[in-house]
Design an enzyme around this catalytic site. Sequence first.
Site, PDB file in Angstrom:
ATOM      1  N   LYS A 184      31.059  27.524  42.367  1.00  0.00           N
ATOM      2  CA  LYS A 184      31.803  28.697  41.348  1.00  0.00           C
ATOM      3  C   LYS A 184      31.602  29.059  42.129  1.00  0.00           C
ATOM      4  O   LYS A 184      33.436  30.212  42.578  1.00  0.00           O
ATOM      5  CB  LYS A 184      31.847  29.254  39.742  1.00  0.00           C
ATOM      6  CG  LYS A 184      29.817  30.321  40.476  1.00  0.00           C
ATOM      7  CD  LYS A 184      30.072  31.542  41.533  1.00  0.00           C
ATOM      8  CE  LYS A 184      28.902  32.367  41.359  1.00  0.00           C
ATOM      9  NZ  LYS A 184      29.248  33.740  42.404  1.00  0.00           N
ATOM     10  N   THR A 241      32.886  35.836  38.076  1.00  0.00           N
ATOM     11  CA  THR A 241      33.669  35.705  39.924  1.00  0.00           C
ATOM     12  C   THR A 241      34.970  35.618  40.482  1.00  0.00           C
ATOM     13  O   THR A 241      35.746  36.113  41.856  1.00  0.00           O
ATOM     14  CB  THR A 241      33.034  34.653  40.457  1.00  0.00           C
ATOM     15  OG1 THR A 241      31.276  35.070  40.304  1.00  0.00           O
ATOM     16  CG2 THR A 241      32.465  34.696  42.185  1.00  0.00           C
TER      17      THR A 241
END
Length: 331
Positions: A184, A241
């Site tokens: 990610k 994120t």
Amino acid sequence: MDIAVAGSGGWGTALAKLLHENGHSVTLWSFRQQGAERLAKTRENPLLKGVALPDLHFTGDPACAAGKKVVVMAPPSFAMRATTKLFAPYLDGDAVLVSVSKGIEAGTSKRMSEIIAEETGRTAAVLCGPSHAEEVGKNIPTGCVAACADISLAEMVQDVFMSNRFRVYASTDVAGVELSAALKNVIALCAGISDGLGCGDNTKALLMTRGLTEIARLGRSLGGRHETFAGLAGVGDLIVTCTSMHSRNRRAGILIGQGKDAQTAMREVGAVVEGYYAAKSAHELAARQGVEMPICEEAYRVLYEGASPQEAIRKLMGRDKRHEFEDAGWD
């Protein structure tokens, strides 16, 4: 319980504070003794500004692991092997090892728990999820996943870390949790590049959704379970994120989108940008597994081959038409 945390970056420090507040006796290890002495004197980590540190034990000696029931491995991913080697001689026979680092080792494409197993001969649990150190340090409600092939160890880690501000779920899908946590970061870099270029919310949603498909596709090929990628370690960590300015990966991506090269961007961020290293590992793993990852591949070209972000977007948007769930990794 006596616990050592190996790594005094923002995340290791935030977890040391959490564990102390959970009633454990915690020793926080710094790579350099000067760093440990500075933390002991100032009671503040520069990476967690405004967070006062409690009465922890601070040291630069890896022998601090001796006698500890739990050893939390919290170095940057590129330093996991070296740090584990330092600590291995001092580990008690029944010590539980917990990796909280998010990354894949360059050159070997090993996950963090695999590195720990190689260097110690032990099974390690992992703890991952949408968890900015800055927010955990301030006791903002957070949720993570503790994973281990031995579910009893995952549940033990769950008990050690869980509090009324830090909720932990147990899992046995170590591969899925670790791969989600590492990959990610690549998508978050891309989301930042999109922001730096001046693209909109539509673009970021496209990157995040198709990026998650790529993570699931590669993760499934390496033994991860599809439901993990839809959980906290997968979509949860991806959301936080890609959208937060706490994210070093997103901040570095914004600078790259604004025209700076990767090395300059990382220097300006001033902390480890895990997505830079993960992009190379994703490139290598995708080739090895025969898995198509167009977003991660373009990220690799921008970061390592000097391709322009504008050209990367043109290539991605000009790909041949597909069915949405064709080879999506969710079945």
